[in-house]
Write an enzyme that holds these catalytic residues in place. Structure first.
Site, PDB file in Angstrom:
ATOM      1  N   SER A 124      35.692 -17.590  10.336  1.00 55.92           N
ATOM      2  CA  SER A 124      35.598 -16.459  11.260  1.00 55.92           C
ATOM      3  C   SER A 124      35.693 -16.920  12.700  1.00 55.92           C
ATOM      4  O   SER A 124      35.306 -18.049  13.041  1.00 55.92           O
ATOM      5  CB  SER A 124      34.250 -15.760  11.036  1.00 55.92           C
ATOM      6  OG  SER A 124      33.967 -14.858  12.079  1.00 55.92           O
ATOM      7  N   ALA A 125      36.158 -16.012  13.563  1.00 54.39           N
ATOM      8  CA  ALA A 125      36.161 -16.278  15.000  1.00 54.39           C
ATOM      9  C   ALA A 125      34.756 -16.430  15.552  1.00 54.39           C
ATOM     10  O   ALA A 125      34.580 -16.939  16.660  1.00 54.39           O
ATOM     11  CB  ALA A 125      36.874 -15.148  15.735  1.00 54.39           C
ATOM     12  N   TYR A 147      24.588 -15.482  10.572  1.00 51.19           N
ATOM     13  CA  TYR A 147      25.875 -15.363   9.877  1.00 51.19           C
ATOM     14  C   TYR A 147      26.874 -16.355  10.450  1.00 51.19           C
ATOM     15  O   TYR A 147      27.556 -17.083   9.714  1.00 51.19           O
ATOM     16  CB  TYR A 147      26.419 -13.936  10.008  1.00 51.19           C
ATOM     17  CG  TYR A 147      27.895 -13.842   9.689  1.00 51.19           C
ATOM     18  CD1 TYR A 147      28.352 -13.984   8.387  1.00 51.19           C
ATOM     19  CD2 TYR A 147      28.832 -13.640  10.707  1.00 51.19           C
ATOM     20  CE1 TYR A 147      29.716 -13.925   8.093  1.00 51.19           C
ATOM     21  CE2 TYR A 147      30.194 -13.574  10.419  1.00 51.19           C
ATOM     22  CZ  TYR A 147      30.623 -13.727   9.118  1.00 51.19           C
ATOM     23  OH  TYR A 147      31.974 -13.677   8.845  1.00 51.19           O
ATOM     24  N   LYS A 151      28.934 -19.968   8.838  1.00 49.32           N
ATOM     25  CA  LYS A 151      30.357 -20.325   8.889  1.00 49.32           C
ATOM     26  C   LYS A 151      30.551 -21.703   9.536  1.00 49.32           C
ATOM     27  O   LYS A 151      31.324 -22.534   9.045  1.00 49.32           O
ATOM     28  CB  LYS A 151      31.161 -19.261   9.649  1.00 49.32           C
ATOM     29  CG  LYS A 151      31.209 -17.915   8.956  1.00 49.32           C
ATOM     30  CD  LYS A 151      31.913 -17.971   7.602  1.00 49.32           C
ATOM     31  CE  LYS A 151      32.126 -16.595   7.014  1.00 49.32           C
ATOM     32  NZ  LYS A 151      32.721 -16.624   5.665  1.00 49.32           N
ATOM     33  N   ASN A 177      39.740  -9.838  13.886  1.00 51.27           N
ATOM     34  CA  ASN A 177      39.185  -8.546  13.450  1.00 51.27           C
ATOM     35  C   ASN A 177      40.116  -7.859  12.447  1.00 51.27           C
ATOM     36  O   ASN A 177      41.024  -7.128  12.844  1.00 51.27           O
ATOM     37  CB  ASN A 177      38.953  -7.638  14.666  1.00 51.27           C
ATOM     38  CG  ASN A 177      37.838  -8.145  15.553  1.00 51.27           C
ATOM     39  OD1 ASN A 177      37.977  -9.167  16.212  1.00 51.27           O
ATOM     40  ND2 ASN A 177      36.732  -7.435  15.576  1.00 51.27           N
ATOM     41  N   LEU A 198      34.293  -1.410  14.068  1.00 46.54           N
ATOM     42  CA  LEU A 198      34.787  -0.260  14.817  1.00 46.54           C
ATOM     43  C   LEU A 198      35.753   0.613  14.018  1.00 46.54           C
ATOM     44  O   LEU A 198      35.581   1.840  13.949  1.00 46.54           O
ATOM     45  CB  LEU A 198      35.461  -0.749  16.108  1.00 46.54           C
ATOM     46  CG  LEU A 198      36.108   0.326  16.982  1.00 46.54           C
ATOM     47  CD1 LEU A 198      35.072   1.340  17.458  1.00 46.54           C
ATOM     48  CD2 LEU A 198      36.804  -0.336  18.180  1.00 46.54           C
ATOM     49  N   ARG A 291      25.488  -3.558  22.788  1.00 48.27           N
ATOM     50  CA  ARG A 291      24.778  -4.195  21.679  1.00 48.27           C
ATOM     51  C   ARG A 291      24.457  -5.633  22.053  1.00 48.27           C
ATOM     52  O   ARG A 291      25.316  -6.338  22.598  1.00 48.27           O
ATOM     53  CB  ARG A 291      25.633  -4.199  20.404  1.00 48.27           C
ATOM     54  CG  ARG A 291      25.653  -2.901  19.668  1.00 48.27           C
ATOM     55  CD  ARG A 291      26.365  -3.035  18.345  1.00 48.27           C
ATOM     56  NE  ARG A 291      27.701  -3.611  18.472  1.00 48.27           N
ATOM     57  CZ  ARG A 291      28.637  -3.522  17.527  1.00 48.27           C
ATOM     58  NH1 ARG A 291      28.369  -2.902  16.393  1.00 48.27           N
ATOM     59  NH2 ARG A 291      29.831  -4.055  17.710  1.00 48.27           N
TER      60      ARG A 291
END
Length: 338
Positions: A124-125, A147, A151, A177, A198, A291
């Site tokens: 993941s990024a 999380y 990774k 994404n 999103l 957030r």
């Protein structure tokens, strides 16, 4: 090749399974269905035009994992299985570390016992931490939540295993994404509960399941003040896995790392307006507080994957929205409609 796909009933896994079959590979799925639905399998089989063997168990069960490898004779593994919600990982860090690291331990031990030397890992990024703008694969890795750390840790574990056993070949694929759905509208993203991402949230607003979209902050240092992300169509992402798997058959590198993204950023409002074009009318939204932990800008530098894999994204943001909307219209309640 005969390929084991862990988490093959999930969102990215299911689209990759289909492309693997179309590329001529034999595919076996293992999935505990904790974050996916068994209904996807029948749809996959209909699209693939063949039976797909499925083993419903958790990779943390080392005995079942060992038996699977002992009886199937795999050539390679694509490893998607894992818990993936950032917010939940902050609330339940032990669950995330135990599940995500433990499943990889179990899987790689079984691979080594049975001479399976190729693994494509779903990373993941998030491993770029807060430094996600124009990220290249040589950028230092770190994380801002459990999380993300799972990774980072899994990547390091695989690197260390490759040093100890130079016959192994690992690909670490860092996604940005993933969005969109299969063009048929029969498989797509089906988040349980309130979507964390999103695009599925916008889709649920469009289909009437949510009242409005919450836009988390409009005061970032971006062209319209909203967060910018690198969206990649899930079909392009799946194609990246097929390309990485094929690259592992010829590379001399024990560990290869590739970003899978478009290299372009799209803001929250730009994505919303693209979805409105797909739907044909405006959608309600409200700007709320930022957030915690969200970065302003995140996009890939995919040049390495473009060059070494001969892979690049082919679908636009409008394509992503049109395909998502088709899936959501046909499946307003996701796989619960099956």
């Amino acid at each position: 090749m005969k390929i084991l796909v862990s988490g093959g009933a999930g969102y990215i896994g299911s689209h990759t399974v289909l492309q693997l079959v179309q590329a001529g590979h034999d595919v076996v799925i293992v999935d505990n269905f904790s974050n996916s639905q068994p209904a996807v399998i029948g749809r996959l089989e209909a699209l693939a035009g063949r039976h797909l063997p499925v083993h419903a168990f958790d990779l943390l069960d080392e005995d079942k994992t060992e038996h699977l490898f002992a009886t199937e004779g795999f050539d390679a593994v694509i490893h998607f299985a894992g818990l993936k919600a950032v917010g939940e990982s902050v609330e339940k860090p032990l669950d995330y570390y135990e599940n995500n690291l433990g499943s990889t331990f179990s899987l790689v031990r079984a691979m080594r016992r049975h001479g399976v030397d190729k693994l494509v890992f779903s990373s993941s990024a998030t491993v770029y931490g807060t430094d996600q703008a124009g990220a290249t694969e040589d950028r230092p890795t770190f994380a801002t939540n459990p999380y993300g750390w799972t990774k980072v840790m899994q990547e390091q574990i695989l690197r260390d295993i490759a040093v100890a056993d130079p016959t192994l070949r690992f690909a670490l694929l860092r996604y940005f994404n993933p969005v969109g759905a299969h063009a048929s509208g029969t498989i797509g993203e089906n988040p349980s509960g309130i979507p964390n991402n999103l695009m599925p949230f916008i889709a649920q607003v469009a289909v009437g399941r949510r009242e409005r979209l919450n836009v988390f902050g409009d005061d970032y240092d971006t062209p319209d003040g909203t967060g910018v992300r690198d969206y990649i169509h899930v079909e392009d992402l799946a194609a990246g896995h097929v390309a990485a798997l094929e690259a592992l058959t010829s590379t001399e590198e024990p560990v290869s790392v590739w970003n899978l993204g478009s290299g372009r950023g799209t803001s929250v409002l730009e994505l919303l307006h693209a979805f409105e074009r797909a739907v044909g009318h405006e959608l309600p939204y409200e700007v709320v507080a930022r957030r915690p932990g969200d970065v302003a800008v995140s996009y890939a530098d995919p040049a390495k994957a473009n060059r070494e894999l001969g892979w690049q994204t082919t679908r636009s943001v409008d394509d992503m929205c049109a395909d998502t909307w088709r899936w959501q219209q046909q499946n307003p309640n996701g796989y619960d409609d099956a």
